[in-house]
Design an enzyme around this catalytic site. Structure first.
Site, mmCIF file in Angstrom:
data_model
loop_
_atom_site.group_PDB
_atom_site.id
_atom_site.type_symbol
_atom_site.label_atom_id
_atom_site.label_comp_id
_atom_site.label_asym_id
_atom_site.label_seq_id
_atom_site.Cartn_x
_atom_site.Cartn_y
_atom_site.Cartn_z
ATOM 1 N N CYS A 90 10.114 8.455 -4.219
ATOM 2 C CA CYS A 90 11.437 9.049 -4.358
ATOM 3 C C CYS A 90 11.737 9.251 -5.840
ATOM 4 O O CYS A 90 11.407 8.396 -6.665
ATOM 5 C CB CYS A 90 12.469 8.121 -3.725
ATOM 6 S SG CYS A 90 14.155 8.713 -3.823
ATOM 7 N N HIS A 97 13.560 11.623 5.280
ATOM 8 C CA HIS A 97 13.786 10.867 4.044
ATOM 9 C C HIS A 97 15.161 11.187 3.456
ATOM 10 O O HIS A 97 15.928 10.291 3.090
ATOM 11 C CB HIS A 97 12.672 11.192 3.033
ATOM 12 C CG HIS A 97 12.815 10.480 1.731
ATOM 13 N ND1 HIS A 97 12.113 9.327 1.446
ATOM 14 C CD2 HIS A 97 13.568 10.744 0.630
ATOM 15 C CE1 HIS A 97 12.440 8.916 0.232
ATOM 16 N NE2 HIS A 97 13.316 9.768 -0.291
ATOM 17 N N GLU A 98 15.482 12.477 3.391
ATOM 18 C CA GLU A 98 16.764 12.885 2.798
ATOM 19 C C GLU A 98 17.947 12.504 3.689
ATOM 20 O O GLU A 98 19.002 12.117 3.188
ATOM 21 C CB GLU A 98 16.760 14.382 2.499
ATOM 22 C CG GLU A 98 15.643 14.840 1.567
ATOM 23 C CD GLU A 98 15.433 13.998 0.323
ATOM 24 O OE1 GLU A 98 16.404 13.380 -0.184
ATOM 25 O OE2 GLU A 98 14.295 13.942 -0.165
ATOM 26 N N HIS A 122 18.782 9.033 2.915
ATOM 27 C CA HIS A 122 19.565 8.937 1.685
ATOM 28 C C HIS A 122 21.057 9.093 1.971
ATOM 29 O O HIS A 122 21.885 8.334 1.449
ATOM 30 C CB HIS A 122 19.165 10.040 0.689
ATOM 31 C CG HIS A 122 18.194 9.595 -0.345
ATOM 32 N ND1 HIS A 122 18.505 8.694 -1.334
ATOM 33 C CD2 HIS A 122 16.908 9.950 -0.566
ATOM 34 C CE1 HIS A 122 17.470 8.501 -2.110
ATOM 35 N NE2 HIS A 122 16.478 9.252 -1.666
#
Length: 136
Positions: free
Chosen positions: A85, A126-127, A130
């Site tokens: 990241c 993944h995002e 976040h």
């Protein structure tokens, strides 16, 4: 406009709130920042540029797209992945899914539902993590 990448884990661990039409400039900044970091990033979340809104930008082939208020609605075929990241040092292991369905709003706030698989599905997951304050 390109923005700086945030590395403050306390900030990144906070959940983001839903995006509204007033946040369109953040979505555009996110896409610009992703383009400026194309040599080292394939996705970004708004909290990575200091804005706690549910907005992500993802590189899909030759273009970057913004997704506002993205939600995973289906997922299948789990596997273990190692991910890095821009906001964190090193790589971490996590469970991802080979196939996903995502509902989101586009830059016109039109609701979209799309299926993704493979590498792009992993980036989106993944995002989305976040935006939920989950650090991988």
């Amino acid at each position: 406009m390109q923005k700086n990448i945030i590395r403050d884990q306390n900030f990144l661990s906070q959940k983001s709130v839903p995006a509204t039409r007033a946040d369109l400039s953040t979505a555009l900044d996110l896409v610009d920042t992703l383009a400026a970091n194309a040599d080292r990033a394939v996705g970004l979340a708004a909290n990575m540029i200091g804005v706690k809104k549910q907005i992500i930008a993802v590189s899909i082939g030759v273009m970057n797209i913004a997704m506002l208020n993205p939600k995973l609605t289906k997922k299948s075929h789990p596997y273990q992945a190692k991910e890095g990241c821009l906001s964190l040092t090193g790589e971490r292991s996590t469970t991802r899914y080979k196939e996903i369905e995502v509902q989101y709003q586009d830059l016109n706030f039109k609701k979209q539902t799309q299926h993704f698989s493979g590498w792009i599905a992993e980036i989106i997951q993944h995002e989305i993590d976040h935006r939920a304050g989950i650090l991988i």
